[in-house]
Motif scaffolding. Structure first.
Motif, mmCIF file in Angstrom:
data_model
loop_
_atom_site.group_PDB
_atom_site.id
_atom_site.type_symbol
_atom_site.label_atom_id
_atom_site.label_comp_id
_atom_site.label_asym_id
_atom_site.label_seq_id
_atom_site.Cartn_x
_atom_site.Cartn_y
_atom_site.Cartn_z
ATOM 1 N N MET A 1 42.912 7.201 -18.571
ATOM 2 C CA MET A 1 41.359 7.088 -19.663
ATOM 3 C C MET A 1 41.267 5.773 -19.996
ATOM 4 O O MET A 1 42.609 5.481 -20.878
ATOM 5 N N THR A 2 40.786 5.123 -20.131
ATOM 6 C CA THR A 2 40.341 3.432 -20.515
ATOM 7 C C THR A 2 40.101 4.054 -22.625
ATOM 8 O O THR A 2 39.129 4.873 -23.023
ATOM 9 N N GLU A 3 41.052 3.432 -22.873
ATOM 10 C CA GLU A 3 39.959 3.909 -24.516
ATOM 11 C C GLU A 3 38.546 2.863 -25.103
ATOM 12 O O GLU A 3 38.613 1.700 -24.005
ATOM 13 N N SER A 4 38.202 3.390 -25.479
ATOM 14 C CA SER A 4 37.035 2.348 -26.468
ATOM 15 C C SER A 4 36.508 2.197 -27.787
ATOM 16 O O SER A 4 37.208 2.954 -27.924
ATOM 17 N N ILE A 5 35.976 2.106 -28.342
ATOM 18 C CA ILE A 5 35.807 1.754 -29.967
ATOM 19 C C ILE A 5 33.564 1.656 -29.765
ATOM 20 O O ILE A 5 33.301 0.937 -28.796
ATOM 21 N N HIS A 6 33.877 2.159 -30.954
ATOM 22 C CA HIS A 6 31.947 3.088 -30.427
ATOM 23 C C HIS A 6 31.898 1.941 -32.191
ATOM 24 O O HIS A 6 32.389 2.446 -32.900
ATOM 25 N N ILE A 7 30.572 1.243 -31.521
ATOM 26 C CA ILE A 7 30.542 0.592 -32.990
ATOM 27 C C ILE A 7 29.069 0.894 -33.444
ATOM 28 O O ILE A 7 27.804 0.277 -32.525
ATOM 29 N N SER A 8 28.744 0.947 -34.616
ATOM 30 C CA SER A 8 27.079 1.391 -34.320
ATOM 31 C C SER A 8 27.002 0.972 -35.950
ATOM 32 O O SER A 8 27.564 -0.121 -37.366
ATOM 33 N N GLY A 9 25.042 -0.200 -35.966
ATOM 34 C CA GLY A 9 24.897 -0.315 -36.878
ATOM 35 C C GLY A 9 23.803 0.928 -37.798
ATOM 36 O O GLY A 9 23.247 1.841 -37.067
ATOM 37 N N LEU A 10 23.620 1.127 -39.396
ATOM 38 C CA LEU A 10 22.677 1.444 -40.414
ATOM 39 C C LEU A 10 22.192 1.493 -40.965
ATOM 40 O O LEU A 10 22.913 -0.245 -41.759
ATOM 41 N N VAL A 11 21.082 1.913 -41.129
ATOM 42 C CA VAL A 11 20.958 1.167 -42.775
ATOM 43 C C VAL A 11 20.426 2.988 -43.001
ATOM 44 O O VAL A 11 19.962 3.570 -42.820
ATOM 45 N N VAL A 12 21.146 2.754 -44.430
ATOM 46 C CA VAL A 12 21.292 3.793 -45.198
ATOM 47 C C VAL A 12 20.449 3.178 -47.008
ATOM 48 O O VAL A 12 20.356 2.737 -47.042
ATOM 49 N N HIS A 13 19.614 4.719 -46.754
ATOM 50 C CA HIS A 13 18.922 4.299 -47.641
ATOM 51 C C HIS A 13 18.929 5.505 -48.439
ATOM 52 O O HIS A 13 18.710 6.610 -48.766
ATOM 53 N N CYS A 14 19.330 5.087 -50.016
ATOM 54 C CA CYS A 14 19.281 6.096 -51.362
ATOM 55 C C CYS A 14 18.509 6.030 -52.258
ATOM 56 O O CYS A 14 17.879 4.906 -52.483
ATOM 57 N N HIS A 15 18.880 6.899 -53.521
ATOM 58 C CA HIS A 15 17.636 6.659 -54.568
ATOM 59 C C HIS A 15 18.662 5.039 -55.460
ATOM 60 O O HIS A 15 19.720 5.521 -55.493
ATOM 61 N N LYS A 16 18.162 4.109 -55.663
ATOM 62 C CA LYS A 16 18.493 4.080 -56.501
ATOM 63 C C LYS A 16 19.468 3.425 -57.478
ATOM 64 O O LYS A 16 20.218 3.162 -58.211
ATOM 65 N N GLU A 17 18.698 4.416 -58.366
ATOM 66 C CA GLU A 17 20.109 5.335 -59.325
ATOM 67 C C GLU A 17 20.902 6.094 -59.550
ATOM 68 O O GLU A 17 22.264 5.637 -59.662
ATOM 69 N N ALA A 18 21.586 6.305 -57.747
ATOM 70 C CA ALA A 18 22.724 6.825 -57.470
ATOM 71 C C ALA A 18 23.781 5.757 -56.939
ATOM 72 O O ALA A 18 24.803 5.915 -56.201
ATOM 73 N N GLN A 19 22.795 4.578 -56.344
ATOM 74 C CA GLN A 19 23.613 3.804 -55.533
ATOM 75 C C GLN A 19 24.876 3.493 -56.051
ATOM 76 O O GLN A 19 26.178 3.290 -55.392
ATOM 77 N N PRO A 20 25.411 3.200 -57.697
ATOM 78 C CA PRO A 20 26.479 3.156 -57.983
ATOM 79 C C PRO A 20 27.706 3.924 -57.255
ATOM 80 O O PRO A 20 28.793 4.059 -57.446
ATOM 81 N N GLU A 21 27.404 5.083 -57.417
ATOM 82 C CA GLU A 21 28.028 5.972 -56.887
ATOM 83 C C GLU A 21 28.103 6.411 -55.235
ATOM 84 O O GLU A 21 28.759 6.618 -54.838
ATOM 85 N N VAL A 22 26.600 5.714 -54.663
ATOM 86 C CA VAL A 22 27.453 6.378 -53.016
ATOM 87 C C VAL A 22 27.841 5.222 -52.233
ATOM 88 O O VAL A 22 28.637 5.337 -50.950
ATOM 89 N N VAL A 23 27.778 3.823 -53.062
ATOM 90 C CA VAL A 23 28.507 1.986 -52.853
ATOM 91 C C VAL A 23 30.276 2.961 -52.374
ATOM 92 O O VAL A 23 30.763 2.914 -51.059
ATOM 93 N N PRO A 24 30.892 3.158 -53.070
ATOM 94 C CA PRO A 24 31.990 3.800 -53.455
ATOM 95 C C PRO A 24 32.754 5.152 -52.553
ATOM 96 O O PRO A 24 33.587 4.621 -51.880
ATOM 97 N N ALA A 25 31.551 6.074 -52.456
ATOM 98 C CA ALA A 25 31.726 6.790 -51.381
ATOM 99 C C ALA A 25 31.548 6.545 -49.808
ATOM 100 O O ALA A 25 32.393 6.543 -48.865
ATOM 101 N N LEU A 26 30.492 5.612 -50.173
ATOM 102 C CA LEU A 26 30.986 5.007 -48.326
ATOM 103 C C LEU A 26 32.483 4.344 -47.922
ATOM 104 O O LEU A 26 32.482 4.555 -47.027
ATOM 105 N N ALA A 27 32.611 3.646 -48.782
ATOM 106 C CA ALA A 27 33.640 2.882 -48.643
ATOM 107 C C ALA A 27 35.188 4.299 -48.507
ATOM 108 O O ALA A 27 36.327 3.820 -47.012
ATOM 109 N N GLN A 28 34.575 5.849 -48.680
ATOM 110 C CA GLN A 28 35.578 6.633 -47.998
ATOM 111 C C GLN A 28 36.016 7.255 -47.221
ATOM 112 O O GLN A 28 36.392 7.635 -46.158
ATOM 113 N N ILE A 29 34.692 6.935 -46.209
ATOM 114 C CA ILE A 29 34.783 7.041 -45.324
ATOM 115 C C ILE A 29 35.325 6.360 -43.969
ATOM 116 O O ILE A 29 34.692 5.039 -44.083
ATOM 117 N N SER A 30 36.071 6.903 -42.764
ATOM 118 C CA SER A 30 36.888 6.218 -42.296
ATOM 119 C C SER A 30 35.726 5.461 -41.506
ATOM 120 O O SER A 30 35.190 5.885 -40.753
#
Length: 81
Positions: A1-30
């Motif tokens: 079986m051939t190895e592959s990599i999946h590359i995705s681009g996303l636009v994430v919309h969050c409440h602006k007042e939650a952005q300071p918590e959302v940004v570090p949470a994104l960094a925790q996702i592999s």
């Protein structure tokens, strides 16, 4: 079986007042990387994963972050290694 990599681009919309918590949470996702953000809560993110299942799991994890309103898939490509 051939190895592959999946590359995705996303636009994430969050409440602006939650952005300071959302940004570090994104960094925790592999394989998730934040590239740009606006003051009104729009974030441009890429995901790199080894399967469609792990891509889906990461998108679901982003959507489950407190303060995230919507996650839109803008791009997806599979590259054979």
């Amino acid at each position: 079986m051939t190895e592959s990599i999946h590359i995705s681009g996303l636009v994430v919309h969050c409440h602006k007042e939650a952005q300071p918590e959302v940004v570090p949470a994104l960094a925790q996702i592999s394989g998730c990387e934040l590239h740009s953000q606006t003051e009104d809560g729009k974030l441009v993110v890429t995901l790199e994963s080894d399967s469609q299942q792990s891509t889906n799991a990461a998108i679901e994890a982003i959507g489950a972050i407190a303060g995230v309103i919507n996650t839109g898939l803008a791009y997806h490509r599979v590259e054979q290694l």
